[in-house]
Design a protein around this motif. Structure first.
Motif, PDB file in Angstrom:
ATOM      1  N   UNK A   1      82.397  43.255  52.018  1.00 58.92           N
ATOM      2  CA  UNK A   1      82.210  42.250  52.374  1.00 58.92           C
ATOM      3  C   UNK A   1      84.010  41.278  52.836  1.00 58.92           C
ATOM      4  N   UNK A   2      83.390  40.629  53.801  1.00 56.67           N
ATOM      5  CA  UNK A   2      84.501  40.095  54.892  1.00 56.67           C
ATOM      6  C   UNK A   2      85.320  39.099  54.178  1.00 56.67           C
ATOM      7  N   UNK A   3      86.678  39.147  54.315  1.00 59.10           N
ATOM      8  CA  UNK A   3      87.336  37.991  53.882  1.00 59.10           C
ATOM      9  C   UNK A   3      88.124  37.393  54.349  1.00 59.10           C
ATOM     10  N   UNK A   4      88.128  36.241  54.659  1.00 56.36           N
ATOM     11  CA  UNK A   4      88.528  35.502  55.675  1.00 56.36           C
ATOM     12  C   UNK A   4      89.846  34.043  55.031  1.00 56.36           C
ATOM     13  N   UNK A  46      75.547  38.208  45.508  1.00 59.25           N
ATOM     14  CA  UNK A  46      74.488  38.721  44.532  1.00 59.25           C
ATOM     15  C   UNK A  46      75.284  39.463  43.442  1.00 59.25           C
TER      16      UNK A  46
ATOM     17  N   UNK B  92      89.427  40.143  62.322  1.00 58.29           N
ATOM     18  CA  UNK B  92      88.429  39.754  61.132  1.00 58.29           C
ATOM     19  C   UNK B  92      87.920  40.210  60.275  1.00 58.29           C
ATOM     20  N   UNK B  93      87.826  41.182  60.967  1.00 58.38           N
ATOM     21  CA  UNK B  93      87.148  42.331  59.880  1.00 58.38           C
ATOM     22  C   UNK B  93      88.525  43.096  59.079  1.00 58.38           C
ATOM     23  N   UNK B  94      88.675  43.332  57.858  1.00 55.74           N
ATOM     24  CA  UNK B  94      89.011  43.752  56.621  1.00 55.74           C
ATOM     25  C   UNK B  94      88.982  45.173  56.710  1.00 55.74           C
ATOM     26  N   UNK B  96      88.647  46.279  53.721  1.00 52.02           N
ATOM     27  CA  UNK B  96      88.338  46.373  52.179  1.00 52.02           C
ATOM     28  C   UNK B  96      89.020  47.822  51.300  1.00 52.02           C
ATOM     29  N   UNK B 100      92.485  46.232  49.848  1.00 56.87           N
ATOM     30  CA  UNK B 100      92.381  46.038  48.355  1.00 56.87           C
ATOM     31  C   UNK B 100      92.179  46.962  47.805  1.00 56.87           C
ATOM     32  N   UNK B 156      79.071  50.514  45.707  1.00 60.98           N
ATOM     33  CA  UNK B 156      80.421  50.650  46.945  1.00 60.98           C
ATOM     34  C   UNK B 156      79.485  51.589  46.443  1.00 60.98           C
ATOM     35  N   UNK B 178      76.812  47.131  51.033  1.00 62.20           N
ATOM     36  CA  UNK B 178      77.108  47.156  52.217  1.00 62.20           C
ATOM     37  C   UNK B 178      78.729  46.669  52.414  1.00 62.20           C
ATOM     38  N   UNK B 179      79.029  46.956  51.300  1.00 62.10           N
ATOM     39  CA  UNK B 179      80.206  46.509  51.618  1.00 62.10           C
ATOM     40  C   UNK B 179      81.251  47.983  52.161  1.00 62.10           C
TER      41      UNK B 179
END
Lengths: 134, 258
Positions: A1-4, A46, B92-94, B96, B100, B156, B178-179
């Motif tokens: 997931x892309x977090x903004x 989803x 722009x892309x983290x 995660x 997190x 995941x 796809x994360x």
């Protein structure tokens, strides 16, 4: 997931997600009204218990505003042929919803037309407790 | 108990003071203990026990494909990789998994520079990773769920089933989201990726995991990577919480000062 960065969009998501975790009634949606939204997919979530379509729709001034459309759970959607990538960010779609009674930017999913013309759901269907499983 | 002797019994075979009986009991106990240690985990056949704590001695941020070099990307795969690299660089892309502490996914978690533990219980193999406290639950000797069962629940770490082939533990995993990245450089995969791992003990105290990645959307062919771990039953897994201090992994070759 892309977090903004969480901005108004994040708060809007939170507003619509919180009631979903309470076993909520669909009375919050106007079952007698239909609204058509033409816009660009921002995100398709989803997830259980309800999947969500976040869609940017130009307002009267042409500025994109985010709407949140609530669907059923992935299990039911999958049986209707949905997959997590049925909707992807950037897709231009037309969605039909029962709008929220309070006028805020959200609604119950009825149907969506994909860029290739495929129609998922039933734009003429009545509201039922199993949103997205028609 | 050796001293089950009724009052009044004299020096018969049942008496603990009978040296022949004592000898027989000792022999029987020794045989039982020897058989017990060979049978190991929950009565499993010898060679089918990977339980314990394992820890790599080397780390690479780029997944070590067998044969070396770059992954065999399709055009779509290369485009996705370039997009990830640019996004990670610009912010722009983290990542995660690092920001997190969501799971690294497969095969990225196999490169972990932190210890992990394998536990065998009847019908299940469980792998607990100290990194992000990720847990892989492997259903043993069960078929892979059908696509329609996997699609509503993209994980995941995917959904894993396993079985033994002699001394090799074979894990099959599918039903990914796809994360996750394939490695710390941001290598991409699709949600239709399937992986197969073959785990085998090598040498006295080492475990190897050879993972084969099948993802025709992203790669022109299947490819494999190999990871080796050292048995470290002197180590217990620690807490691991996002943003808080973790164990010192500077002893792992290839880890930059953390």
């Amino acid at each position: 997931m892309k977090f903004k960065a969480l901005g108004l969009a994040g708060i809007a998501i939170a507003m619509y997600t919180i009631p979903a975790f309470a076993h909520h009634s669909f009375a919050m949606f106007d079952a007698d009204k239909k609204m058509t939204l033409e816009g660009t997919i921002k995100e398709f979530q989803w997830t259980n218990p309800h999947s969500w379509i976040l869609i940017n729709v130009p307002n009267a001034a042409g500025q994109p505003e985010q709407w949140a459309i609530e669907l059923g759970a992935p299990g039911g959607l999958a049986r209707q042929g949905w997959v997590p990538k049925t909707l992807t960010p950037g897709m231009k779609v037309t969605a039909v919803i029962h709008p929220l009674k309070d006028g805020t930017h959200g609604g119950q999913y009825m149907a969506v037309t994909l860029p290739d013309g495929t129609v998922k759901g039933n734009p003429n269907g009545a509201a039922n407790a199993n949103a997205g499983a028609n | 108990m050796l001293d089950v002797m009724s009052v009044g019994e004299t020096n018969s075979f049942s008496s603990p003071r009978n040296p022949l009986r004592t000898f027989a009991v000792v022999v029987a106990l020794s045989a039982a203990l020897a058989a017990g240690s060979a049978a190991s985990a929950a009565g499993a056949p010898a060679g089918q026990d990977m339980s314990g704590v394992w820890w790599a001695t080397a780390y690479s941020p780029k997944i070590p494909i067998v044969g070396g070099g770059d992954l065999p990307y399709t055009a779509a795969g290369k485009a996705a990789y370039d997009k990830n690299i640019a996004g990670l660089k610009s912010g722009e892309l983290i990542d995660a998994a690092r920001r997190f502490c969501v799971p690294d996914g497969i095969p990225r978690i196999l490169a972990t520079p932190y210890p992990f533990e394998i536990i065998h219980t009847p019908g299940q193999t469980t792998m607990i990773y100290e990194l992000n406290h990720a847990i892989r639950v492997v259903a043993m000797d069960k078929p892979m769920p059908k696509d329609e069962e996997l699609i509503p629940y993209p994980y995941y770490d995917g959904h894993s089933v396993g079985h033994w082939e002699g001394d090799t533990l074979v894990l099959e995993t599918a039903g990914f989201n796809e994360k996750t990245f394939l490695d710390s450089t941001g290598a991409p995969h699709s949600d239709s990726m399937r992986t197969t791992e073959r785990l085998r003990k090598i040498g006295a105290n080492q475990l190897e995991d050879v993972v084969t990645v099948h993802d025709p959307e992203m790669f022109t062919r299947d490819w494999s990577a190999r990871f080796v771990y050292q048995q470290r039953n002197d180590v217990r897994l620690q807490d691991y919480v996002c943003g808080e201090k973790h164990r010192d992994i500077s002893s792992v070759r290839g880890v930059k000062g953390r």
